[in-house]
Design a protein around this motif. Structure first.
Motif, PDB file in Angstrom:
ATOM      1  N   TYR A  61     -11.926  19.941   1.531  1.00  0.00           N
ATOM      2  CA  TYR A  61     -11.895  18.493   1.310  1.00  0.00           C
ATOM      3  C   TYR A  61     -13.183  17.854   1.803  1.00  0.00           C
ATOM      4  O   TYR A  61     -13.830  17.063   1.099  1.00  0.00           O
ATOM      5  CB  TYR A  61     -10.692  17.903   2.058  1.00  0.00           C
ATOM      6  N   ALA A 107       9.687   9.257   4.113  1.00  0.00           N
ATOM      7  CA  ALA A 107       8.224   9.169   4.093  1.00  0.00           C
ATOM      8  C   ALA A 107       7.815   7.796   3.595  1.00  0.00           C
ATOM      9  O   ALA A 107       8.571   7.115   2.901  1.00  0.00           O
ATOM     10  CB  ALA A 107       7.633  10.252   3.194  1.00  0.00           C
ATOM     11  N   LYS A 108       6.627   7.383   4.039  1.00  0.00           N
ATOM     12  CA  LYS A 108       5.999   6.185   3.485  1.00  0.00           C
ATOM     13  C   LYS A 108       4.934   6.701   2.528  1.00  0.00           C
ATOM     14  O   LYS A 108       3.839   7.071   2.949  1.00  0.00           O
ATOM     15  CB  LYS A 108       5.350   5.333   4.585  1.00  0.00           C
ATOM     16  N   VAL A 109       5.282   6.742   1.213  1.00  0.00           N
ATOM     17  CA  VAL A 109       4.383   7.382   0.263  1.00  0.00           C
ATOM     18  C   VAL A 109       3.205   6.460  -0.045  1.00  0.00           C
ATOM     19  O   VAL A 109       3.375   5.338  -0.502  1.00  0.00           O
ATOM     20  CB  VAL A 109       5.131   7.769  -1.023  1.00  0.00           C
ATOM     21  N   ASP A 110       2.014   6.967   0.156  1.00  0.00           N
ATOM     22  CA  ASP A 110       0.783   6.204   0.058  1.00  0.00           C
ATOM     23  C   ASP A 110       0.318   6.198  -1.388  1.00  0.00           C
ATOM     24  O   ASP A 110      -0.133   7.206  -1.910  1.00  0.00           O
ATOM     25  CB  ASP A 110      -0.272   6.885   0.933  1.00  0.00           C
ATOM     26  N   ARG A 163      -8.342   3.702  -1.628  1.00  0.00           N
ATOM     27  CA  ARG A 163      -8.919   3.511  -0.303  1.00  0.00           C
ATOM     28  C   ARG A 163      -9.809   4.684   0.104  1.00  0.00           C
ATOM     29  O   ARG A 163     -10.824   4.528   0.736  1.00  0.00           O
ATOM     30  CB  ARG A 163      -7.802   3.328   0.727  1.00  0.00           C
ATOM     31  N   GLN A 164      -9.398   5.878  -0.244  1.00  0.00           N
ATOM     32  CA  GLN A 164     -10.159   7.033   0.225  1.00  0.00           C
ATOM     33  C   GLN A 164     -10.901   7.785  -0.879  1.00  0.00           C
ATOM     34  O   GLN A 164     -11.554   8.779  -0.623  1.00  0.00           O
ATOM     35  CB  GLN A 164      -9.233   8.016   0.962  1.00  0.00           C
ATOM     36  N   GLY A 165     -10.788   7.308  -2.129  1.00  0.00           N
ATOM     37  CA  GLY A 165     -11.517   7.971  -3.204  1.00  0.00           C
ATOM     38  C   GLY A 165     -11.054   9.374  -3.496  1.00  0.00           C
ATOM     39  O   GLY A 165     -11.811  10.210  -3.955  1.00  0.00           O
ATOM     40  N   ARG A 206      -4.056   5.402  -1.589  1.00  0.00           N
ATOM     41  CA  ARG A 206      -5.105   6.150  -0.900  1.00  0.00           C
ATOM     42  C   ARG A 206      -6.227   6.539  -1.846  1.00  0.00           C
ATOM     43  O   ARG A 206      -7.372   6.596  -1.450  1.00  0.00           O
ATOM     44  CB  ARG A 206      -4.550   7.400  -0.210  1.00  0.00           C
ATOM     45  N   MET A 209     -16.290  15.933  -0.099  1.00  0.00           N
ATOM     46  CA  MET A 209     -16.701  14.591   0.323  1.00  0.00           C
ATOM     47  C   MET A 209     -18.226  14.521   0.480  1.00  0.00           C
ATOM     48  O   MET A 209     -18.875  13.608  -0.028  1.00  0.00           O
ATOM     49  CB  MET A 209     -16.062  14.344   1.691  1.00  0.00           C
ATOM     50  N   PRO A 267       0.791  -1.242   0.000  1.00  0.00           N
ATOM     51  CA  PRO A 267       0.000   0.000   0.000  1.00  0.00           C
ATOM     52  C   PRO A 267       0.817   1.282   0.000  1.00  0.00           C
ATOM     53  O   PRO A 267       0.278   2.350  -0.137  1.00  0.00           O
ATOM     54  CB  PRO A 267      -0.830  -0.108   1.287  1.00  0.00           C
ATOM     55  N   PHE A 268       2.116   1.192   0.187  1.00  0.00           N
ATOM     56  CA  PHE A 268       2.886   2.433   0.162  1.00  0.00           C
ATOM     57  C   PHE A 268       4.315   2.152  -0.265  1.00  0.00           C
ATOM     58  O   PHE A 268       4.762   1.011  -0.306  1.00  0.00           O
ATOM     59  CB  PHE A 268       2.864   3.101   1.540  1.00  0.00           C
ATOM     60  N   ASP A 327       8.210   3.015   0.560  1.00  0.00           N
ATOM     61  CA  ASP A 327       9.050   3.567   1.631  1.00  0.00           C
ATOM     62  C   ASP A 327      10.245   4.286   1.027  1.00  0.00           C
ATOM     63  O   ASP A 327      11.130   3.658   0.463  1.00  0.00           O
ATOM     64  CB  ASP A 327       9.518   2.439   2.562  1.00  0.00           C
TER      65      ASP A 327
END
Lengths: 248, 248, 248, 248, 248, 248, 248, 248
Positions: free
Chosen positions: D240, D36-39, D45-47, D42, D244, D29-30, D32
């Motif tokens: 944001y 940073a752990k680049v997502d 997952r978050q639309g 998302r 939503m 999912p990301f 490293d």
């Protein structure tokens, strides 16, 4: 007769069409210049010349607003909380005469009116460092047609200094008490006079003065009656309100 | 002529001996009854009948003070922030007639004077729960000779309720705005009138209302000019100040 | 067509006299019963049944207001923040059927409507002690026509408990996250869903929980997007807003 | 079907070995990149397209992260709270087209999508000084596929300015109320509409405005229902969330 | 081997079906009894017997949870922050033996284990009034298998009292410093030892002690290294953490 | 010669063995009675009779400590912040004579010594409600051998009341200024005298008095020099310190 | 045997004269260089190399202190909270080798020792902006002989990022959780491990993050057990304490 | 004999006319120079040379005031809280000799008097960073005729450093305790001496040190008797008060 009623009467008699009336209700009291809805009728609605809160606005925005005001027929404008750069921009803008009160951080377009209030407003400070805020109050009150007297550096630590001005204190119609640190000036003044005392806490002080918060709290808890308080360093608000009371 | 000058003149002419004059300077303005220095001359110095702050004083102390006042010639006394027990004690004390305003937590000795102020004071509340504080302001103002009108539960969440009273708002000489929660009432009133608005934050609300602190801060930062603020739940202070302004 | 325009048209056509129109503008939207201006039109203006904030009002005042509402045609009323005594008074008042939700401190007059929102609202709590506030949110949402599901005691200290309900979380239209202490629930939920999360800080906790302030601050600083916050213990506000969003 | 279930099925059928599955659960999912752990998921997952919080990150770090995102297939990136120097660095970085919204302190990589939300989002400010935060909200909402309308400088001190836009207010699906000082705008808007109001306190003001704290507290205690609050100056969060809600 | 990996292996070998595995992931670690998700595996996951936070839960809820725990095989339970009434209810509940530590407001089901930690935990208080919180820490640590020694009323105002126990201080593995008022005990202890000091601010004091806030702030700013802090009056947390460190 | 040096000399000459000396260093200065380390030597080390802080201690604990003190040869004890129940318990305890000062919440074992300080301590209050704290200061100072004079209800709102006592103010060696609300008394006193002013903020007031915090802050920011402050309502501390200064 | 006892024995045997002993008690543990009392024995008393708190000290003062330490035999020094200018001054000072960790604002004289702790310390951050504080913790721990592993940008908004490192989390002896904004990281980590979690709130965030206060409060109220907290941005304190625990 | 009485006698005897007396009462005690009422008699009224609070005053204002003082016969002036620029202006001003204490931010006109106080004042700091405030106290005390000894960097984290100076501590007449961070120094000193301790919290520290607030609160809650507190960083106030006490 209220404005709404007058408008409705005009609609009934045909003087105004429904759409015109609606338009008037919606658009007349201000001018929409995008960045601001410039209020052209406040001097009617509130009995005051127009005031612009200068902080957080760019020089360009302030000039745009003053231009819209001038074009809307308003020839007296007070601009608060400006700095040297904004004052310079206003000075060089065309179409108006501009004076800058540096200590008070105020700009004024147009002349001061003749004082027509009931009596004299007395502006008092606890110390020398409170003078800029006191000046903001004094200029604001003069801008709105009041006679103003100033009494600086008479804080309570040397109570004899304050007491020697009892006569001036007794004679004022309204008193503006400007003080930082522990702000006790407002209480002592409130006990000496039977006129309203408008207390202005200032950010003068350090440590637990907390930028004026201590003076503010102190003033709100004054054991003298007749004292009310405005925001920290709000010389403008105090001067405006003092003028209002002096014109009732 | 100031009091000090008159006294000095009397000393010169021999009307008063030095020691007598000194005595007068020191002892006349109040009666020392141990637990309190009862002020018998404030109604001369401040133009007001006498007021006792009832909180933190026992029933006995309050009765002692009112007795001293009565004996000193003061027949109108307002006692603030009392509860039922203290009211009962005052009711049964001899030598005076006493009325208790339960909601306002006020006791009154003596009749209200005829209103002799300039105009009408309007007391407005945001909600029903703010009424006790509003009553404290209203009774206080009437006690000091003012005509008072009340307008309750016209908070800004239903702005149409407030706007339908525009006429009353316009006609008032001074407005007392009583509100808890977010305290926005003061700003909206301040924008509708050109008369002074005295804002009273109340402890109505919960959570981050912080016992009135939020309303207080909101009122201090009102974007409307002409608004000043008193302590949380200080209906007395607002009523007193409103009366003062109405009598300038 | 706006109401104002319609009114003006009626004045023009003579359907309404000027004074009638003025009267309507001023008096129709509410009933003045002295202690309150009862809003009879909010269900038109705001699309909601009427709600009474019960705290700080006496039983008598609440009954008076519900009576005025009922007489004004409003048969569904929600009364928040009442206690057992007020509930009892409402139960025995004539003319309506009343249910009391003790944990949630809510009273309801009238039946819940059929749910007609877009989807389901999910109310989640961090712990068992947060349930009363969650119930306040759930009942409020049901009162306004929403389907509500509840998920209690799934705080982040045992993250596996929360993660095992991923499906329900994903399926909800709106989530109400109710938590005290450190309030981290809102952030974790915000990261798991792409729907709005309404965070309700509760006063659960002790010491530096500061009666919900810590949870509030934590929620306001959520590193997840899509989270907004209401007042401490404001289950009603969250349930109301969730229902509003569910009906857009 | 949830992701976990699908994975487990693939393990069962032999499509994935246990270790491969474990690896996937852990690393997919990301990305490293150390700092940073680049997502990368998302937006699934978050639309939402990806957003980088720019404050507290160096220009180098931001460029590294945007590069990782681009290489991970994400071609729309919003970078918040950057200054001119970081904007310049992003402008000159290779491989993407970049626009900088100076007032809003936002950078955008990629075009705005076609608006596909339910209705219009209305962004309203109390004053001219609140505009930068309002712009942050507006650009964020447009970036996420929403139609946005703006209404600036309609604070409650001149309530007629706000009331003349009743139609726009009524028509919006969601309202973002941006105000500093006493933040009363949110309450008045909340009373005029039956749609969600997202309140954004701004740091506009001085003294007891406490950098936006007063506006925040005021908004949290709004007497109007349907109002929720985000962090001070959090225009991004409001935009944001509004988007939503507009896409439910 | 992690739990996830083991589960995946079992799915691969067919020991578990996909749905069974999914079920296990979701439901096994806790028991859902409606009002709570009772954690049955924490003693595996966290190496501790189970603890219930008693505040804000009714007697009925606590008994329900302990019953679920007991049925789930957990025979040692610590219940924090209970009062006499809840203790009575737990005492009379069937199926377990219960001891109540009144001063510490703790209830214990099951016997204390044999101490198996590395060394001794020393619990120190500044005054006599801090003893209840110290007892909460001491009982908690004993419940989790630690040897505990207590040293009460050795606050810094009489530094000789504290210094005469230097040996005990030097010998402890972990120190729990419990103090209210100015909380200086933690700093002095931190300077005397090279072992971790867990500071517990207490609500002992008045005025600007602010219910423990001053002690908390003081402890957070300790000029000695090796001091960390838990919530005000959180004796449990300190005892738990001390035991954790003593078992590393 | 310091105690440590004397001890070392005794070790050298053989008067004391090493272990005896060590023992003495460790155990002599106090008695360990479990719940407290009773300080028997403070009257040597600090030149004062012994004082017990009564709040947060049970009646039993206080009696145990006074017994240990008496057995240790200390026949004068002051117990602060007790209530009627604790006073009753102390009254009926055997072996000592006990007086209870109800208003001051103080208990005294033993007679007051003859005043032997340099001059007079003046205790001044702003109002009647501050008297209990003033009494706490006065009794404490008398207990430690000082002559004390009291001047109550001379707050700054009627500055003439305070000024009429200028002579007493001028003659005092130390002044204790006790005031709540805005605490301005300390500043005015500080300006009138060239002796130390110990300011005691009291919790008298309401709303933004914040339980004495406002008075405290005000006093800390006094514009008069020579003012220092103790904790809110800490009459004991002020009386103790005043006595200390009066005995230098 | 304690130091005091040894000294007394030496006095008895004549090894030390009384005056010499007294001198030793007084002067040995530190070097008085006027601006500082340099502690030469702390590495004996506290088991740690020497640390200088660099903030508020001039470059000259720091160099003087390090010189005194070096001359006193201490060859490993950590200097915290320095800036580039102070680092430069230390670099060019004679007599030692100096390394500067810019991000962590740390300077180190002497080499890192071989790790000799019980296990590994894991330093975790919520975001990229928290890295400098995390580095301060990591370098400090390494300086004191610990093995340290770092895990950055795994905040709870994307909980899957954190969960994918469960193994590392489970294996650590102590965890340092570094996070700003809402600080929820500490709670989630606390729930995943049975080892101590030292929480470090950072000043990352804006508005109501209040410079780290919100993260601090959130961490103090963690619903997970085993979490303790250090001052805001106190990476040094956390690293030092983690090393202490790792060496028990 | 009081001044008022003497004046009255002179009026009686004809030495003074009424108007002259009145004038004297009003104008003599200070010089009105517009920006300030310069106090020429304070050295009589308060027994001290004159002090100017330099912060918030311009160089010009300070020079004007010192000139007025000099012309009024005051040849010893202390100017506090000045910076290099103001010091430079004062140095070059004509008519006086000026010394600048840079660390203490103090300027002195005139020589220090011979010490004539009762004993020695001891100024103690917790750390090196507190020295500037300590110097402000020391110079102030010397300016007012006191012998001063300084003891720096003896904070409580290494209690042995402080204890080795027990003799100096015991011998001082008054102690000024200057400390930031957790401010525990005041409590420990208060426990070691039977003389007054004036505690000065400093703004040394970071994070929750809150600019000295934590040290202030800690000092106000000192468990040692005999400690009073001045404003944060108020070295002047502490030095002034210490001198006052030393001269009783």
């Amino acid at each position: 007769m209220t404005d709404t009623k007058k408008l409705l009467e005009q609609v009934k008699t045909g003087e105004l069409s429904v759409d015109e009336a609606l338009l008037q209700l919606k658009t007349k009291p201000f001018e929409d210049i995008g960045i601001a809805k410039v209020d052209l009728h406040r001097n009617i609605r509130q009995g005051a010349a127009e005031v612009i809160y200068g902080e957080g606005k760019t020089s360009e925005q302030i000039c745009e607003i003053t231009k819209a005001l001038r074009e809307g027929g308003c020839d007296k404008v007070l601009i608060t909380r400006i700095d040297d750069a904004k004052a310079e921009a206003l000075k060089t803008a065309e179409g108006h005469v501009f004076r800058y009160y540096e200590a008070a951080r105020l700009g004024v377009i147009g002349d001061f009116p003749e004082p027509d209030g009931k009596g004299k407003i007395l502006v008092v400070t606890g110390g020398t460092s409170d003078i800029p805020i006191a000046e903001e109050a004094a200029v604001t009150a003069r801008f709105h047609g009041n006679e103003v007297e100033c009494l600086y550096d008479v804080g309570v630590a040397g109570i004899h200094r304050l007491l020697s001005y009892t006569e001036q204190i007794m004679e004022a119609t309204v008193i503006v008490a400007v003080a930082g640190m522990e702000g006790a000036l407002a209480s002592v003044l409130g006990g000496l006079t039977d006129k309203p005392v408008i207390a202005v806490p200032t950010s003068v002080g350090y440590g637990t003065a907390f930028g004026g918060l201590t003076a503010l709290l102190s003033m709100l808890n004054s054991c003298a009656s007749g004292v009310s308080v405005v925001n920290i360093d709000n010389g403008f608000g105090a001067g405006y309100l003092a003028g209002m009371i002096n014109h009732i």
